[in-house]
Every structure is written in structure tokens, then in C-alpha cells.
Design an enzyme around this catalytic site. Structure first.
Site, mmCIF file in Angstrom:
data_model
loop_
_atom_site.group_PDB
_atom_site.id
_atom_site.type_symbol
_atom_site.label_atom_id
_atom_site.label_comp_id
_atom_site.label_asym_id
_atom_site.label_seq_id
_atom_site.Cartn_x
_atom_site.Cartn_y
_atom_site.Cartn_z
ATOM 1 N N SER A 38 0.806 -1.345 0.151
ATOM 2 C CA SER A 38 0.067 -0.029 -0.033
ATOM 3 C C SER A 38 0.979 1.179 0.195
ATOM 4 O O SER A 38 0.264 2.281 -0.243
ATOM 5 C CB SER A 38 -0.833 0.010 1.218
ATOM 6 O OG SER A 38 -0.167 0.055 2.223
ATOM 7 N N LYS A 92 0.971 4.840 6.692
ATOM 8 C CA LYS A 92 0.360 5.660 5.631
ATOM 9 C C LYS A 92 1.162 7.066 5.667
ATOM 10 O O LYS A 92 1.911 7.402 6.539
ATOM 11 C CB LYS A 92 -1.177 5.828 5.601
ATOM 12 C CG LYS A 92 -1.933 4.533 5.726
ATOM 13 C CD LYS A 92 -1.874 3.748 4.646
ATOM 14 C CE LYS A 92 -2.708 2.466 4.756
ATOM 15 N NZ LYS A 92 -2.640 1.449 3.775
#
Length: 227
Positions: A38, A92
Site C-alpha cells: 500500500s 500511511k
């Protein structure tokens, strides 16, 4: 006869050492294994990152209780946090801070009315792309500029994903997170904003990286590399 007191007495030094290690990882610095794609092209599967748990807040060990603020999380930081959905530890990029008005149109971010700048990147290493075992379609790599910070992102035009949203206003005390692998990331588009107390630290450097597709050999160029 087994004696807990004797066992503790004989191993007191080791027990104290292990407790100290756990305390350090809870309050000062932690190591986090990147488990998915991701955050490609910035972080790749098998990276072990160093997480500075004192970058933003001093917390009561083993809790999310903030004792004092050190600094404010900033746009462009790579952070680890507990998912507001299920508590899973995630890594993230922090895209927007409290009060920001954020929208996305066909992959392009607009923050407070200012569109982010994108330049196509042609020299990204193939091993920093989403692994072919996971996705066989076209991948495009861009340099995204957020204010004064630049970082790489990947888009996958052939994959179904949320490429547009908003505008939304980031609530007080909360943050908006996105993966750099924009069409392959479960982030704030799906799990919502992230409260400050759920942020567990900032990532600035790798410890090491092991290549699971190559017999878990170390990626030498990524040892102690900056993110």
C-alpha cells in the site's frame, strides 16, 4: 518442585531487560514490518521501518493517553497509527491536518483550494512497483508535491478504486491518511479520519529490508535508508 519465586530470582536480569525492551518500544521507538504494497514506491514489502514514538506526543506507556505534545504532525509525514476501524497497525502518508479542506478528482489532490502538482517519474526501479503476483496491469509513477515536500505515488488506471471524493473538512484533532500506492491502499477514504491519539509515531528511516520474492535475502541498498 517448581517455584515461581526461584525462577524469577534466577532470571531477574533477563526479565528486567525484556521489560525494558517492551517499555522502550511502547514509549520511545518501535520497529514495524511493512506487510503490504500500500505504500509502494516509497516503502516495499519486507521493509522494517523505525518508528519514532516521541515525534509528536509523549504517551503513557502501553496506552494512547497523551501526557504532553512534542510537535504537530505535518502534511507529507509517513506515520504509523492504529486503524480506527479495527485497531490494526497501519503505515500511511499524512495528507491533511485539522481544518484542511480536502478533495480528490481523478487521482489529483486539492488541499484548501490548491491542486497538488504531479510529474511523471520514468526512472523508478521495477522492484518498487506493485509485485506482478498481485497486479498485472499498467502502473504509473508520479512525483506528488504537497507544499514543499515531494514523494512518489503509484496509480493503477486498470484497477477499480476510489479516485475522487470530497470536498471534506478534516475535524479538529484528526488527520487524513492516504497510501502512496493510491489505488491499492485501505486508508482514510475507507476507514475515515484518524484521531491524534491513534498515531503511534513517525517513520523517517528504514532499519533493513528482506526480499520475500528472492529467498528473503537482504536488500542491501535499503539498510538504514531514509524514507
Amino acid at each position: 518442585m517448581f517455584s515461581p519465586k526461584k525462577l524469577i530470582a534466577e532470571n531477574k536480569g533477563f526479565i528486567l531487560f525484556m521489560f525494558g525492551m517492551v517499555l522502550v518500544r511502547s514509549a520511545l521507538a518501535d520497529f514495524y514490518l511493512v506487510p503490504s504494497s500500500s505504500m509502494y514506491p516509497t516503502l516495499v514489502e519486507g521493509d522494517r521501518v523505525i518508528c519514532n514514538r516521541l515525534a509528536y506526543d509523549v504517551k503513557l506507556p502501553f496506552t494512547d493517553v497523551i501526557l504532553s505534545h512534542v510537535a504537530d504532525p505535518a502534511r507529507g509525514d509517513i506515520v504509523t497509527f492504529s486503524s480506527p476501524e479495527d485497531g490494526t497497525r497501519l503505515v500511511k502518508r499524512l495528507i491533511a491536518v485539522p481544518g484542511d479542506v480536502v478533495e480528490m478528482h481523478d487521482e489529483q489532490l486539492v488541499i484548501n483550494g490548491v491542486p497538488s502538482d504531479y510529474q511523471e517519474a520514468f526512472d523508478n526501479p521495477a522492484n518498487h512497483l506493485t509485485p506482478r503476483r498481485e497486479y498485472q496491469g499498467k502502473q504509473l509513477v508520479y512525483q506528488e508535491t504537497l507544499g514543499t515536500k515531494q514523494h512518489g505515488i503509484i496509480v493503477m488506471p486498470e484497477r477499480q478504486a476510489m479516485r475522487s471524493f470530497g470536498p471534506v473538512t478534516v475535524p479538529a484533532g484528526q488527520y487524513l491518511m492516504l497510501g502512496d500506492n493510491r489505488d491499492n491502499s485501505k486508508d482514510s477514504r475507507y476507514i475515515g479520519f484518524v484521531k491524534r491519539e491513534l498515531i503511534t509515531g513517525r517513520v523517517n528511516r528504514l532499519l533493513y529490508s528482506l526480499d520475500g520474492d528472492n529467498y528473503y535475502l537482504p536488500r542491501l541498498e535499503r539498510i538504514a535508508a531514509k524514507t
